[in-house]
Design an enzyme around this catalytic site. Structure first.
Site, PDB file in Angstrom:
ATOM      1  N   ASP A  60       0.880  -1.164   0.000  1.00  0.00           N
ATOM      2  CA  ASP A  60       0.000   0.000   0.000  1.00  0.00           C
ATOM      3  C   ASP A  60       0.919   1.216   0.000  1.00  0.00           C
ATOM      4  O   ASP A  60       1.715   1.393   0.939  1.00  0.00           O
ATOM      5  CB  ASP A  60      -0.882  -0.028   1.263  1.00  0.00           C
ATOM      6  CG  ASP A  60      -1.919   1.080   1.256  1.00  0.00           C
ATOM      7  OD1 ASP A  60      -1.583   2.212   0.859  1.00  0.00           O
ATOM      8  OD2 ASP A  60      -3.062   0.811   1.661  1.00  0.00           O
ATOM      9  N   VAL A  61       0.822   2.037  -1.037  1.00  0.00           N
ATOM     10  CA  VAL A  61       1.819   3.114  -1.221  1.00  0.00           C
ATOM     11  C   VAL A  61       1.706   4.218  -0.173  1.00  0.00           C
ATOM     12  O   VAL A  61       2.555   5.100  -0.119  1.00  0.00           O
ATOM     13  CB  VAL A  61       1.749   3.721  -2.640  1.00  0.00           C
ATOM     14  CG1 VAL A  61       2.068   2.679  -3.694  1.00  0.00           C
ATOM     15  CG2 VAL A  61       0.398   4.393  -2.906  1.00  0.00           C
ATOM     16  N   ASN A  87       2.125   4.530 -10.422  1.00  0.00           N
ATOM     17  CA  ASN A  87       0.810   4.626 -11.057  1.00  0.00           C
ATOM     18  C   ASN A  87      -0.348   4.548 -10.062  1.00  0.00           C
ATOM     19  O   ASN A  87      -1.450   5.021 -10.356  1.00  0.00           O
ATOM     20  CB  ASN A  87       0.710   3.474 -12.087  1.00  0.00           C
ATOM     21  CG  ASN A  87      -0.697   3.219 -12.547  1.00  0.00           C
ATOM     22  OD1 ASN A  87      -1.241   3.986 -13.332  1.00  0.00           O
ATOM     23  ND2 ASN A  87      -1.312   2.151 -12.045  1.00  0.00           N
ATOM     24  N   TYR A 153      -8.919  16.006  -6.139  1.00  0.00           N
ATOM     25  CA  TYR A 153      -8.175  15.155  -7.079  1.00  0.00           C
ATOM     26  C   TYR A 153      -7.253  16.020  -7.933  1.00  0.00           C
ATOM     27  O   TYR A 153      -6.056  15.706  -8.088  1.00  0.00           O
ATOM     28  CB  TYR A 153      -9.142  14.366  -7.964  1.00  0.00           C
ATOM     29  CG  TYR A 153      -8.430  13.504  -8.979  1.00  0.00           C
ATOM     30  CD1 TYR A 153      -7.812  12.317  -8.592  1.00  0.00           C
ATOM     31  CD2 TYR A 153      -8.351  13.885 -10.314  1.00  0.00           C
ATOM     32  CE1 TYR A 153      -7.132  11.529  -9.521  1.00  0.00           C
ATOM     33  CE2 TYR A 153      -7.682  13.104 -11.248  1.00  0.00           C
ATOM     34  CZ  TYR A 153      -7.077  11.926 -10.844  1.00  0.00           C
ATOM     35  OH  TYR A 153      -6.400  11.153 -11.773  1.00  0.00           O
ATOM     36  N   LYS A 157      -3.075  15.926  -8.141  1.00  0.00           N
ATOM     37  CA  LYS A 157      -2.282  15.673  -9.355  1.00  0.00           C
ATOM     38  C   LYS A 157      -1.403  16.887  -9.699  1.00  0.00           C
ATOM     39  O   LYS A 157      -0.334  16.722 -10.285  1.00  0.00           O
ATOM     40  CB  LYS A 157      -3.190  15.263 -10.518  1.00  0.00           C
ATOM     41  CG  LYS A 157      -3.853  13.896 -10.328  1.00  0.00           C
ATOM     42  CD  LYS A 157      -2.830  12.751 -10.241  1.00  0.00           C
ATOM     43  CE  LYS A 157      -3.505  11.382 -10.210  1.00  0.00           C
ATOM     44  NZ  LYS A 157      -2.544  10.262 -10.173  1.00  0.00           N
ATOM     45  N   THR A 188     -11.124   2.999 -17.823  1.00  0.00           N
ATOM     46  CA  THR A 188     -10.725   2.057 -16.760  1.00  0.00           C
ATOM     47  C   THR A 188     -11.804   2.082 -15.679  1.00  0.00           C
ATOM     48  O   THR A 188     -12.729   2.904 -15.720  1.00  0.00           O
ATOM     49  CB  THR A 188      -9.381   2.463 -16.109  1.00  0.00           C
ATOM     50  OG1 THR A 188      -9.586   3.675 -15.390  1.00  0.00           O
ATOM     51  CG2 THR A 188      -8.274   2.633 -17.137  1.00  0.00           C
TER      52      THR A 188
HETATM   53  N1  LIG Z   1      -8.684   6.528 -15.951  1.00  0.00           N
HETATM   54  C1  LIG Z   1      -8.540   7.834 -16.104  1.00  0.00           C
HETATM   55  O1  LIG Z   1      -9.378   8.515 -16.708  1.00  0.00           O
HETATM   56  C2  LIG Z   1      -7.306   8.530 -15.551  1.00  0.00           C
HETATM   57  C3  LIG Z   1      -7.017   9.814 -16.047  1.00  0.00           C
HETATM   58  C4  LIG Z   1      -5.885  10.476 -15.566  1.00  0.00           C
HETATM   59  C5  LIG Z   1      -5.067   9.852 -14.631  1.00  0.00           C
HETATM   60  N2  LIG Z   1      -5.385   8.616 -14.168  1.00  0.00           N
HETATM   61  C6  LIG Z   1      -4.483   8.013 -13.176  1.00  0.00           C
HETATM   62  O2  LIG Z   1      -4.043   6.773 -13.643  1.00  0.00           O
HETATM   63  C7  LIG Z   1      -3.641   5.961 -12.535  1.00  0.00           C
HETATM   64  C8  LIG Z   1      -4.215   4.568 -12.720  1.00  0.00           C
HETATM   65  O3  LIG Z   1      -5.622   4.647 -12.691  1.00  0.00           O
HETATM   66  P1  LIG Z   1      -6.550   3.744 -13.630  1.00  0.00           P
HETATM   67  O4  LIG Z   1      -7.307   4.652 -14.502  1.00  0.00           O
HETATM   68  O5  LIG Z   1      -5.789   2.643 -14.228  1.00  0.00           O
HETATM   69  O6  LIG Z   1      -7.629   3.218 -12.551  1.00  0.00           O
HETATM   70  P2  LIG Z   1      -7.652   1.922 -11.642  1.00  0.00           P
HETATM   71  O7  LIG Z   1      -7.864   0.728 -12.485  1.00  0.00           O
HETATM   72  O8  LIG Z   1      -8.606   2.222 -10.549  1.00  0.00           O
HETATM   73  O9  LIG Z   1      -6.154   1.832 -11.059  1.00  0.00           O
HETATM   74  C9  LIG Z   1      -5.723   2.411  -9.869  1.00  0.00           C
HETATM   75  C10 LIG Z   1      -4.865   1.374  -9.165  1.00  0.00           C
HETATM   76  O10 LIG Z   1      -4.225   1.992  -8.039  1.00  0.00           O
HETATM   77  C11 LIG Z   1      -4.339   1.102  -6.949  1.00  0.00           C
HETATM   78  N3  LIG Z   1      -4.280   1.807  -5.681  1.00  0.00           N
HETATM   79  C12 LIG Z   1      -5.119   2.755  -5.204  1.00  0.00           C
HETATM   80  N4  LIG Z   1      -4.742   3.160  -4.000  1.00  0.00           N
HETATM   81  C13 LIG Z   1      -3.631   2.450  -3.693  1.00  0.00           C
HETATM   82  C14 LIG Z   1      -2.764   2.424  -2.578  1.00  0.00           C
HETATM   83  N5  LIG Z   1      -2.969   3.220  -1.509  1.00  0.00           N
HETATM   84  N6  LIG Z   1      -1.698   1.581  -2.601  1.00  0.00           N
HETATM   85  C15 LIG Z   1      -1.480   0.773  -3.661  1.00  0.00           C
HETATM   86  N7  LIG Z   1      -2.267   0.751  -4.744  1.00  0.00           N
HETATM   87  C16 LIG Z   1      -3.329   1.580  -4.753  1.00  0.00           C
HETATM   88  C17 LIG Z   1      -5.695   0.437  -7.131  1.00  0.00           C
HETATM   89  O11 LIG Z   1      -5.717  -0.759  -6.385  1.00  0.00           O
HETATM   90  P3  LIG Z   1      -6.920  -1.098  -5.358  1.00  0.00           P
HETATM   91  O12 LIG Z   1      -7.872  -1.879  -6.170  1.00  0.00           O
HETATM   92  O13 LIG Z   1      -6.255  -1.898  -4.285  1.00  0.00           O
HETATM   93  O14 LIG Z   1      -7.489   0.208  -4.849  1.00  0.00           O
HETATM   94  C18 LIG Z   1      -5.717   0.229  -8.642  1.00  0.00           C
HETATM   95  O15 LIG Z   1      -5.146  -1.017  -9.020  1.00  0.00           O
HETATM   96  C19 LIG Z   1      -4.115   6.694 -11.285  1.00  0.00           C
HETATM   97  O16 LIG Z   1      -3.000   7.352 -10.690  1.00  0.00           O
HETATM   98  C20 LIG Z   1      -5.106   7.714 -11.831  1.00  0.00           C
HETATM   99  O17 LIG Z   1      -5.191   8.861 -11.009  1.00  0.00           O
HETATM  100  C21 LIG Z   1      -6.489   7.934 -14.605  1.00  0.00           C
END
Ligand SMILES: NC(=O)c1ccc[n+]([C@@H]2O[C@H](COP(=O)([O-])OP(=O)(O)OC[C@H]3O[C@@H](n4cnc5c(N)ncnc54)[C@H](OP(=O)(O)O)[C@@H]3O)[C@@H](O)[C@H]2O)c1
Length: 249
Positions: A60-61, A87, A153, A157, A188
């Site tokens: 857990d980060v 990530n 949020y 960021k 996602t």
């Molecule tokens: N999808 C978008 O539109 C978008 C746009 C811009 C930026 N992002 C960024 O992209 C990154 C990845 O997101 P995603 O879109 O791929 O969504 P996602 O599938 O929800 O991925 C986020 C991952 O981070 C993990 N996580 C959350 N809190 C954590 C913690 N405290 N310690 C370790 N792992 C943790 C989650 O695991 P758990 O299941 O255990 O919570 C999940 O596997 C994020 O940083 C997000 O802010 C996403």
């Protein structure tokens, strides 16, 4: 040179998972990290079936001791750390600023900001000793502009952007690079949660992307692989938007 060792946090879903496959295709050795052990074991199984050398480490980060152990275990297994993709992230609680609390603030900042800081701290410990390495933080277009109903949020960021540039400057003369990717809306689970499964909200998001579609996790993964590649050795302190043109005008 032997296959690079790549660490990815939040690797079990979405962009992190796509990034693991993208690096595996390039022959990298991998450490995939997350919090859901069964998903972690399944991912390892899938990647090994493709011939990748890969380990899953639970972390857990938000917790310094867990992140330290993650990096130590990666180095114990593979002997070095060439690329780290920070990530792991959360959307927190979207909604009007007036409805936010100290708790919603902390829940978002602890993962997105403290998590990125702790990850970089321990990754740099290894990379600086090596005199080489490349970190890619996953930011967001909302790290560059504001958004209604997503203030915490967006602020978190913006902090990731600041951490990225500051870390890049701090280590620029050492052979270690620090960059970020800044995705627009990507299909996602994250986006499903932000839009609460509403098709109208999803269509609204798409309407504000000049490309008129959501990004795919694989498209962000490709940009991460590019930023981390040896050919980009003079590229540091940069945040690359992958947003279908959203920030162009
Ligand atoms: N999808 C978008 O539109 C978008 C746009 C811009 C930026 N992002 C960024 O992209 C990154 C990845 O997101 P995603 O879109 O791929 O969504 P996602 O599938 O929800 O991925 C986020 C991952 O981070 C993990 N996580 C959350 N809190 C954590 C913690 N405290 N310690 C370790 N792992 C943790 C989650 O695991 P758990 O299941 O255990 O919570 C999940 O596997 C994020 O940083 C997000 O802010 C996403």
């Amino acid at each position: 040179m032997s296959a690079p060792v790549v660490l990815i946090t939040g690797a079990l879903t979405g962009i992190g998972r796509a990034t693991a496959f993208a690096f595996a295709e390039k022959g990298a050795r991998l450490v995939v990290s997350g919090r859901r052990d069964e998903l972690g074991r399944n991912l390892v199984h899938e990647l090994r079936a493709l011939g990748a050398e890969v380990e899953y480490v639970r972390a857990d980060v938000r917790h310094d001791d867990e992140v330290k152990l993650l990096i130590d275990q990666a180095v114990a297994r593979f002997g070095r750390l060439d690329v780290a993709v920070n990530n792991a992230g959360t959307e927190g609680t979207f909604g009007p600023l007036t409805s936010q609390t100290a708790e919603t603030y902390a829940a978002t900042f602890e993962t997105n900001v403290l998590g990125t800081l702790l990850s970089m701290k321990h990754e740099l410990r290894v990379m600086l000793a090596q005199g080489a390495g490349s970190i890619v933080n996953v930011s967001s277009v909302l790290g560059k502009v504001g958004t209604a109903n997503g203030a915490i949020y967006a602020a978190s960021k913006h902090a990731v952007e600041g951490l990225t540039k500051s870390a890049a400057l701090e280590v620029a003369s050492t052979g270690v690079r620090v960059n970020a990717v800044a995705p627009g809306p990507v299909a996602t689970e994250f986006l499903d949660r932000v839009t609460n499964g509403s098709k109208d909200r999803m269509d609204y998001m798409k309407a504000y992307v000049p490309a008129r579609r959501l990004g795919r996790p694989e498209e962000v993964a490709a940009a991460i692989v590019f930023l981390a590649s040896p050919g980009c050795a003079f590229l540091t302190g940069h945040s690359l938007s992958i947003d279908g043109g959203k920030l162009a005008g």
